[in-house]
Design a protein around this motif. Structure first.
Motif, PDB file in Angstrom:
ATOM      1  N   PRO A  17      30.514  57.935 -11.911  1.00 53.24           N
ATOM      2  CA  PRO A  17      29.359  57.291 -12.553  1.00 53.24           C
ATOM      3  C   PRO A  17      28.227  58.275 -12.848  1.00 53.24           C
ATOM      4  O   PRO A  17      27.515  58.119 -13.843  1.00 53.24           O
ATOM      5  N   ILE A  18      28.082  59.285 -12.006  1.00 52.76           N
ATOM      6  CA  ILE A  18      27.067  60.304 -12.262  1.00 52.76           C
ATOM      7  C   ILE A  18      27.406  61.070 -13.535  1.00 52.76           C
ATOM      8  O   ILE A  18      26.527  61.378 -14.339  1.00 52.76           O
ATOM      9  N   LEU A  19      28.683  61.359 -13.735  1.00 55.13           N
ATOM     10  CA  LEU A  19      29.118  62.038 -14.957  1.00 55.13           C
ATOM     11  C   LEU A  19      28.839  61.178 -16.182  1.00 55.13           C
ATOM     12  O   LEU A  19      28.354  61.685 -17.201  1.00 55.13           O
ATOM     13  N   ALA A  20      29.126  59.884 -16.092  1.00 52.53           N
ATOM     14  CA  ALA A  20      28.876  58.985 -17.227  1.00 52.53           C
ATOM     15  C   ALA A  20      27.384  58.913 -17.555  1.00 52.53           C
ATOM     16  O   ALA A  20      26.996  58.965 -18.723  1.00 52.53           O
ATOM     17  N   LEU A  21      26.556  58.823 -16.529  1.00 48.63           N
ATOM     18  CA  LEU A  21      25.106  58.799 -16.749  1.00 48.63           C
ATOM     19  C   LEU A  21      24.616  60.125 -17.322  1.00 48.63           C
ATOM     20  O   LEU A  21      23.741  60.151 -18.187  1.00 48.63           O
ATOM     21  N   SER A  22      25.210  61.219 -16.878  1.00 48.09           N
ATOM     22  CA  SER A  22      24.834  62.534 -17.400  1.00 48.09           C
ATOM     23  C   SER A  22      25.156  62.658 -18.881  1.00 48.09           C
ATOM     24  O   SER A  22      24.375  63.225 -19.639  1.00 48.09           O
ATOM     25  N   VAL A  23      26.292  62.133 -19.283  1.00 46.89           N
ATOM     26  CA  VAL A  23      26.679  62.189 -20.696  1.00 46.89           C
ATOM     27  C   VAL A  23      25.688  61.388 -21.541  1.00 46.89           C
ATOM     28  O   VAL A  23      25.259  61.845 -22.609  1.00 46.89           O
ATOM     29  N   VAL A  24      25.305  60.207 -21.064  1.00 38.20           N
ATOM     30  CA  VAL A  24      24.356  59.382 -21.821  1.00 38.20           C
ATOM     31  C   VAL A  24      23.008  60.091 -21.929  1.00 38.20           C
ATOM     32  O   VAL A  24      22.417  60.165 -23.019  1.00 38.20           O
ATOM     33  N   LEU A  25      22.507  60.624 -20.815  1.00 42.94           N
ATOM     34  CA  LEU A  25      21.233  61.337 -20.849  1.00 42.94           C
ATOM     35  C   LEU A  25      21.310  62.582 -21.726  1.00 42.94           C
ATOM     36  O   LEU A  25      20.368  62.897 -22.456  1.00 42.94           O
ATOM     37  N   TYR A  26      22.429  63.280 -21.663  1.00 43.39           N
ATOM     38  CA  TYR A  26      22.606  64.471 -22.498  1.00 43.39           C
ATOM     39  C   TYR A  26      22.568  64.108 -23.981  1.00 43.39           C
ATOM     40  O   TYR A  26      21.923  64.790 -24.777  1.00 43.39           O
ATOM     41  N   LEU A  27      23.256  63.031 -24.355  1.00 41.11           N
ATOM     42  CA  LEU A  27      23.269  62.636 -25.760  1.00 41.11           C
ATOM     43  C   LEU A  27      21.877  62.246 -26.244  1.00 41.11           C
ATOM     44  O   LEU A  27      21.488  62.567 -27.373  1.00 41.11           O
ATOM     45  N   LEU A  28      21.120  61.571 -25.397  1.00 39.42           N
ATOM     46  CA  LEU A  28      19.747  61.218 -25.764  1.00 39.42           C
ATOM     47  C   LEU A  28      18.870  62.452 -25.922  1.00 39.42           C
ATOM     48  O   LEU A  28      18.113  62.573 -26.895  1.00 39.42           O
ATOM     49  N   LEU A  29      18.964  63.389 -24.982  1.00 40.15           N
ATOM     50  CA  LEU A  29      18.165  64.617 -25.077  1.00 40.15           C
ATOM     51  C   LEU A  29      18.602  65.489 -26.247  1.00 40.15           C
ATOM     52  O   LEU A  29      17.776  66.135 -26.890  1.00 40.15           O
ATOM     53  N   ASP A  30      19.899  65.509 -26.530  1.00 40.45           N
ATOM     54  CA  ASP A  30      20.388  66.301 -27.655  1.00 40.45           C
ATOM     55  C   ASP A  30      19.903  65.716 -28.980  1.00 40.45           C
ATOM     56  O   ASP A  30      19.506  66.457 -29.884  1.00 40.45           O
ATOM     57  N   LYS A  31      19.890  64.400 -29.063  1.00 39.67           N
ATOM     58  CA  LYS A  31      19.377  63.757 -30.281  1.00 39.67           C
ATOM     59  C   LYS A  31      17.893  64.040 -30.445  1.00 39.67           C
ATOM     60  O   LYS A  31      17.417  64.311 -31.545  1.00 39.67           O
ATOM     61  N   SER A  34      17.405  67.658 -31.500  1.00 40.43           N
ATOM     62  CA  SER A  34      17.788  67.854 -32.904  1.00 40.43           C
ATOM     63  C   SER A  34      16.721  67.299 -33.842  1.00 40.43           C
ATOM     64  O   SER A  34      16.457  67.871 -34.896  1.00 40.43           O
ATOM     65  N   ARG A  35      16.132  66.192 -33.434  1.00 41.50           N
ATOM     66  CA  ARG A  35      15.086  65.590 -34.261  1.00 41.50           C
ATOM     67  C   ARG A  35      13.873  66.507 -34.360  1.00 41.50           C
ATOM     68  O   ARG A  35      13.239  66.614 -35.405  1.00 41.50           O
ATOM     69  N   TRP A  36      13.531  67.178 -33.272  1.00 39.72           N
ATOM     70  CA  TRP A  36      12.380  68.073 -33.249  1.00 39.72           C
ATOM     71  C   TRP A  36      12.747  69.503 -33.627  1.00 39.72           C
ATOM     72  O   TRP A  36      11.904  70.397 -33.551  1.00 39.72           O
ATOM     73  N   ASN A  37      14.023  69.728 -33.996  1.00 40.23           N
ATOM     74  CA  ASN A  37      14.503  71.026 -34.471  1.00 40.23           C
ATOM     75  C   ASN A  37      14.244  72.141 -33.457  1.00 40.23           C
ATOM     76  O   ASN A  37      13.739  73.208 -33.799  1.00 40.23           O
ATOM     77  N   LEU A  38      14.615  71.884 -32.213  1.00 45.18           N
ATOM     78  CA  LEU A  38      14.421  72.884 -31.167  1.00 45.18           C
ATOM     79  C   LEU A  38      15.491  73.973 -31.181  1.00 45.18           C
ATOM     80  O   LEU A  38      15.339  74.978 -30.498  1.00 45.18           O
TER      81      LEU A  38
END
Length: 66
Positions: A17-31, A34-38
């Motif tokens: 479950p920690i891995l699943a939560l990490s993937v969700v948080l990673y996708l949110l931070l990556d989006k 990308s939006r802020w063009n970092l």
């Protein structure tokens, strides 16, 4: 120290479950990044993304096991 969690009657390792939560948080931070063009401030974007995931996963795992 939690070793297993029962989800719908099946015992799964705590890190799953920690891995699943990490993937969700990673996708949110990556989006968000990308939006802020970092990516233009990063030397190696793929390495940055991998390290971001590792940092998120490690922080959540240390929160449970630390």
């Amino acid at each position: 120290m939690p070793v297993e969690i029962a989800i719908f009657g099946a015992l799964v390792p705590t890190l799953l479950p920690i891995l699943a939560l990490s993937v969700v948080l990673y996708l949110l931070l990556d989006k968000w990044s990308s939006r802020w063009n970092l990516d233009r401030w990063v030397w190696h974007p793929a390495l940055f993304r991998l390290s971001l995931f590792v940092i998120i996963f490690t922080a959540l795992a240390l929160g449970v096991y630390g």
